[in-house]
Design a protein around this motif. Structure first.
Motif, PDB file in Angstrom:
ATOM      1  N   MET A   1      70.731   0.144  55.362  1.00 36.02           N
ATOM      2  CA  MET A   1      69.446   0.597  54.891  1.00 36.02           C
ATOM      3  C   MET A   1      69.647   1.721  53.876  1.00 36.02           C
ATOM      4  O   MET A   1      70.478   2.603  54.080  1.00 36.02           O
ATOM      5  CB  MET A   1      68.623   1.098  56.081  1.00 36.02           C
ATOM      6  CG  MET A   1      67.382   1.852  55.688  1.00 36.02           C
ATOM      7  SD  MET A   1      66.343   2.314  57.077  1.00 36.02           S
ATOM      8  CE  MET A   1      65.409   0.817  57.259  1.00 36.02           C
ATOM      9  N   GLU A   2      68.895   1.686  52.821  1.00 36.18           N
ATOM     10  CA  GLU A   2      68.940   2.749  51.823  1.00 36.18           C
ATOM     11  C   GLU A   2      68.099   3.924  52.310  1.00 36.18           C
ATOM     12  O   GLU A   2      67.100   3.749  53.011  1.00 36.18           O
ATOM     13  CB  GLU A   2      68.420   2.233  50.485  1.00 36.18           C
ATOM     14  CG  GLU A   2      69.349   1.204  49.857  1.00 36.18           C
ATOM     15  CD  GLU A   2      68.886   0.787  48.475  1.00 36.18           C
ATOM     16  OE1 GLU A   2      67.881   1.341  47.982  1.00 36.18           O
ATOM     17  OE2 GLU A   2      69.541  -0.088  47.905  1.00 36.18           O
ATOM     18  N   LEU A   3      68.494   5.117  51.916  1.00 32.08           N
ATOM     19  CA  LEU A   3      67.822   6.318  52.403  1.00 32.08           C
ATOM     20  C   LEU A   3      66.353   6.379  51.994  1.00 32.08           C
ATOM     21  O   LEU A   3      65.501   6.773  52.804  1.00 32.08           O
ATOM     22  CB  LEU A   3      68.558   7.564  51.928  1.00 32.08           C
ATOM     23  CG  LEU A   3      69.928   7.776  52.573  1.00 32.08           C
ATOM     24  CD1 LEU A   3      70.631   8.953  51.923  1.00 32.08           C
ATOM     25  CD2 LEU A   3      69.801   7.978  54.069  1.00 32.08           C
ATOM     26  N   ASP A   4      66.042   5.983  50.772  1.00 28.47           N
ATOM     27  CA  ASP A   4      64.637   6.007  50.363  1.00 28.47           C
ATOM     28  C   ASP A   4      63.808   5.000  51.161  1.00 28.47           C
ATOM     29  O   ASP A   4      62.632   5.258  51.462  1.00 28.47           O
ATOM     30  CB  ASP A   4      64.492   5.755  48.867  1.00 28.47           C
ATOM     31  CG  ASP A   4      64.762   7.006  48.040  1.00 28.47           C
ATOM     32  OD1 ASP A   4      64.879   8.114  48.612  1.00 28.47           O
ATOM     33  OD2 ASP A   4      64.854   6.876  46.800  1.00 28.47           O
ATOM     34  N   ALA A   5      64.402   3.882  51.535  1.00 27.69           N
ATOM     35  CA  ALA A   5      63.696   2.910  52.367  1.00 27.69           C
ATOM     36  C   ALA A   5      63.435   3.507  53.751  1.00 27.69           C
ATOM     37  O   ALA A   5      62.345   3.340  54.316  1.00 27.69           O
ATOM     38  CB  ALA A   5      64.494   1.617  52.485  1.00 27.69           C
ATOM     39  N   TYR A   6      64.421   4.207  54.293  1.00 27.54           N
ATOM     40  CA  TYR A   6      64.225   4.890  55.577  1.00 27.54           C
ATOM     41  C   TYR A   6      63.099   5.915  55.450  1.00 27.54           C
ATOM     42  O   TYR A   6      62.226   6.011  56.313  1.00 27.54           O
ATOM     43  CB  TYR A   6      65.518   5.577  56.044  1.00 27.54           C
ATOM     44  CG  TYR A   6      65.267   6.364  57.306  1.00 27.54           C
ATOM     45  CD1 TYR A   6      65.322   5.750  58.550  1.00 27.54           C
ATOM     46  CD2 TYR A   6      64.902   7.704  57.250  1.00 27.54           C
ATOM     47  CE1 TYR A   6      65.029   6.456  59.701  1.00 27.54           C
ATOM     48  CE2 TYR A   6      64.603   8.414  58.391  1.00 27.54           C
ATOM     49  CZ  TYR A   6      64.675   7.783  59.622  1.00 27.54           C
ATOM     50  OH  TYR A   6      64.370   8.483  60.765  1.00 27.54           O
ATOM     51  N   GLN A   7      63.135   6.674  54.349  1.00 26.30           N
ATOM     52  CA  GLN A   7      62.125   7.708  54.139  1.00 26.30           C
ATOM     53  C   GLN A   7      60.723   7.096  54.129  1.00 26.30           C
ATOM     54  O   GLN A   7      59.808   7.624  54.771  1.00 26.30           O
ATOM     55  CB  GLN A   7      62.419   8.446  52.836  1.00 26.30           C
ATOM     56  CG  GLN A   7      61.605   9.706  52.626  1.00 26.30           C
ATOM     57  CD  GLN A   7      62.081  10.488  51.404  1.00 26.30           C
ATOM     58  OE1 GLN A   7      62.681   9.930  50.487  1.00 26.30           O
ATOM     59  NE2 GLN A   7      61.805  11.778  51.391  1.00 26.30           N
ATOM     60  N   ARG A   8      60.576   5.993  53.433  1.00 26.16           N
ATOM     61  CA  ARG A   8      59.263   5.320  53.404  1.00 26.16           C
ATOM     62  C   ARG A   8      58.855   4.878  54.812  1.00 26.16           C
ATOM     63  O   ARG A   8      57.693   5.008  55.203  1.00 26.16           O
ATOM     64  CB  ARG A   8      59.283   4.127  52.454  1.00 26.16           C
ATOM     65  CG  ARG A   8      59.288   4.521  50.976  1.00 26.16           C
ATOM     66  CD  ARG A   8      59.102   3.324  50.052  1.00 26.16           C
ATOM     67  NE  ARG A   8      60.136   2.310  50.202  1.00 26.16           N
ATOM     68  CZ  ARG A   8      61.304   2.321  49.561  1.00 26.16           C
ATOM     69  NH1 ARG A   8      61.593   3.307  48.718  1.00 26.16           N
ATOM     70  NH2 ARG A   8      62.188   1.356  49.752  1.00 26.16           N
ATOM     71  N   SER A  81      63.420  12.938  47.048  1.00 22.70           N
ATOM     72  CA  SER A  81      63.926  11.637  47.473  1.00 22.70           C
ATOM     73  C   SER A  81      65.216  11.831  48.276  1.00 22.70           C
ATOM     74  O   SER A  81      66.120  12.554  47.849  1.00 22.70           O
ATOM     75  CB  SER A  81      64.213  10.802  46.226  1.00 22.70           C
ATOM     76  OG  SER A  81      65.262   9.899  46.430  1.00 22.70           O
ATOM     77  N   ASP A  83      67.512   9.636  48.680  1.00 17.69           N
ATOM     78  CA  ASP A  83      68.604   9.096  47.854  1.00 17.69           C
ATOM     79  C   ASP A  83      69.103  10.157  46.873  1.00 17.69           C
ATOM     80  O   ASP A  83      70.307  10.353  46.715  1.00 17.69           O
ATOM     81  CB  ASP A  83      68.148   7.860  47.076  1.00 17.69           C
ATOM     82  CG  ASP A  83      68.191   6.574  47.886  1.00 17.69           C
ATOM     83  OD1 ASP A  83      68.904   6.524  48.912  1.00 17.69           O
ATOM     84  OD2 ASP A  83      67.519   5.614  47.483  1.00 17.69           O
ATOM     85  N   ASP A  84      68.170  10.856  46.226  1.00 21.21           N
ATOM     86  CA  ASP A  84      68.565  11.892  45.267  1.00 21.21           C
ATOM     87  C   ASP A  84      69.270  13.050  45.958  1.00 21.21           C
ATOM     88  O   ASP A  84      70.257  13.583  45.449  1.00 21.21           O
ATOM     89  CB  ASP A  84      67.345  12.420  44.507  1.00 21.21           C
ATOM     90  CG  ASP A  84      66.744  11.395  43.553  1.00 21.21           C
ATOM     91  OD1 ASP A  84      67.408  10.364  43.274  1.00 21.21           O
ATOM     92  OD2 ASP A  84      65.600  11.621  43.107  1.00 21.21           O
ATOM     93  N   THR A  87      72.816  11.886  46.848  1.00 26.90           N
ATOM     94  CA  THR A  87      73.648  11.765  45.644  1.00 26.90           C
ATOM     95  C   THR A  87      74.070  13.140  45.142  1.00 26.90           C
ATOM     96  O   THR A  87      75.253  13.371  44.829  1.00 26.90           O
ATOM     97  CB  THR A  87      72.878  11.009  44.543  1.00 26.90           C
ATOM     98  OG1 THR A  87      72.581   9.694  45.024  1.00 26.90           O
ATOM     99  CG2 THR A  87      73.684  10.912  43.263  1.00 26.90           C
TER     100      THR A  87
END
Length: 109
Positions: A1-8, A81, A83-84, A87
């Motif tokens: 899972m991508e972090l932004d997807a988790y955040q959403r 974000s 993700d940001d 990174t």
């Protein structure tokens, strides 16, 4: 899972931003859940003589999940974000490692 997807996904169970004291609630929640992780390890030291084979990894994973939830929702509250954040953090650590200051102290090394 991508972090932004988790955040959403985390935001689906979060209180509205305009709820009174929501920012403070999120900060204190993050600190509290981090403390629960520390408490689990304190009891591991006390009761299991720091035997790594006796770490309840499933229990720690649940607490880390709570930490992640608060971090995700707090970041969103601040229009950040995950993700940001991830990174940028990895780039910072790689830079410190490359300059031989990974083990030093201070934020701006």
């Amino acid at each position: 899972m991508e972090l932004d997807a988790y955040q959403r996904g985390a935001l689906r169970t979060a209180a509205p931003r305009d709820k009174k004291n929501e920012l403070l609630h999120l900060v204190l929640g993050l600190v509290g859940e981090s403390g629960e992780v520390a408490e689990k390890f304190k009891k591991w030291v006390r009761d299991a003589d720091s035997d790594e084979s006796r770490i309840d990894r499933a229990d720690i994973a649940k607490e880390l999940g709570d930490v992640l939830w608060y971090a995700a929702v707090l970041a969103d509250y601040l229009d950040l974000s995950l993700d940001d954040i991830a990174t940028t953090n990895l780039a910072k650590l790689a830079s410190r490692q490359g300059r031989g200051v990974l083990g030093g102290s201070g934020d701006n090394r």
